[in-house]
Design an enzyme around this catalytic site. Sequence first.
Site, PDB file in Angstrom:
ATOM      1  N   HIS A 162       0.829  -1.205   0.000  1.00 18.19           N
ATOM      2  CA  HIS A 162       0.000   0.000   0.000  1.00 18.19           C
ATOM      3  C   HIS A 162       0.869   1.264   0.000  1.00 18.19           C
ATOM      4  O   HIS A 162       0.656   2.185  -0.797  1.00 18.19           O
ATOM      5  CB  HIS A 162      -0.926   0.013   1.220  1.00 18.19           C
ATOM      6  CG  HIS A 162      -1.570   1.341   1.443  1.00 18.19           C
ATOM      7  ND1 HIS A 162      -2.609   1.805   0.659  1.00 18.19           N
ATOM      8  CD2 HIS A 162      -1.288   2.335   2.327  1.00 18.19           C
ATOM      9  CE1 HIS A 162      -2.940   3.025   1.066  1.00 18.19           C
ATOM     10  NE2 HIS A 162      -2.155   3.373   2.071  1.00 18.19           N
ATOM     11  N   GLU A 208      -6.212   9.220  -0.504  1.00 21.66           N
ATOM     12  CA  GLU A 208      -6.337   7.791  -0.197  1.00 21.66           C
ATOM     13  C   GLU A 208      -7.413   7.109  -1.059  1.00 21.66           C
ATOM     14  O   GLU A 208      -7.210   5.997  -1.534  1.00 21.66           O
ATOM     15  CB  GLU A 208      -6.681   7.564   1.283  1.00 21.66           C
ATOM     16  CG  GLU A 208      -5.534   7.805   2.249  1.00 21.66           C
ATOM     17  CD  GLU A 208      -4.435   6.739   2.212  1.00 21.66           C
ATOM     18  OE1 GLU A 208      -4.539   5.761   1.456  1.00 21.66           O
ATOM     19  OE2 GLU A 208      -3.450   6.934   2.944  1.00 21.66           O
TER      20      GLU A 208
HETATM   21 FE   LIG Z   1      -2.230   5.338   2.825  1.00 18.17          FE
END
Ligand SMILES: [Fe+2]
Length: 295
Positions: A162, A208
Amino acid sequence: MFEEAQYFAPVAAQEDGSVVVELSESHPGFADPVYRARRNTIAGLAVDYRPGTPIPAAEYTDQEHAVWALVTRELAIKHAKYATAEYLDGADRLGLPGERIPQLEEVSRLLEPLTGFRYLPAAGLVPLRDFYGVLADGYFHSTQYIRHHSVPFYTPEPDVIHEVIGHANALAGSRYAALYRLAGQAARRVQSDEALEFVSKVFWFTLEFGVMQESGELKAYGAGILSSYGEIEEFRGMDIRPLDLSAMGTTHYDITKYQDVLFRAESLQHLEDVVGDFWDTCDDDSIAKLAAAAV
Ligand SMILES: [Fe+2]
């Protein structure tokens, strides 16, 4: 008090100086003592880290490198279809390795010549004011561990896939990198915890989990979507709403499931005009007005 607090496994320093990562029983690596020992060691690297020194290398197994290679390969196929042009361009220029997990120091070496950003190691949750604040200086806090090899396409926490595939490829683009810096400046400027939470929620729903209209199609630029093998196939079917600061700064989200409310920018310029300007100028008063205007 912030939702992000549940996102990371807690890290506890022991009296003897060792570091223990407290995985929950539902974590795929919970019953794997070898994985847990490695998690503790990797968390210890970040706890012991001193700014200005090279980030210590994390030891990964061949199985873990294989997880990176598999996920990188599969995500690249999906990125070609679903990621914004700016993200794809950044990924091209960054040139992350495909067959092995890069060390964070290597990520910094690749990234810094492009946009000035460098990575910092994080054992787990970094306090919001630090996490966002150092973005203003071109630093990005990143975990170093990778998900458990038994479920390569799932992680309950933000892992190195991520942090690096999602965020570094975005940070390699000058326009996204500028937005990250502005978010950091906003986090430094605001005083109250409520205003900081508002700033962080706008970050959550943009950098995000943001989506954007591009050439007549809905594309993703948010690191959370672009690093999630499952979520990237689902985002177009979610409840897509127009970019709205009051809504983004006050909408509740649940980190334990796919994000079902997403906010769409009409273009990168639109994102810069609305969210970039907000981070560039916001203060506690302007945020209180935006929060009050939320329906
Ligand atoms: Fe993140």
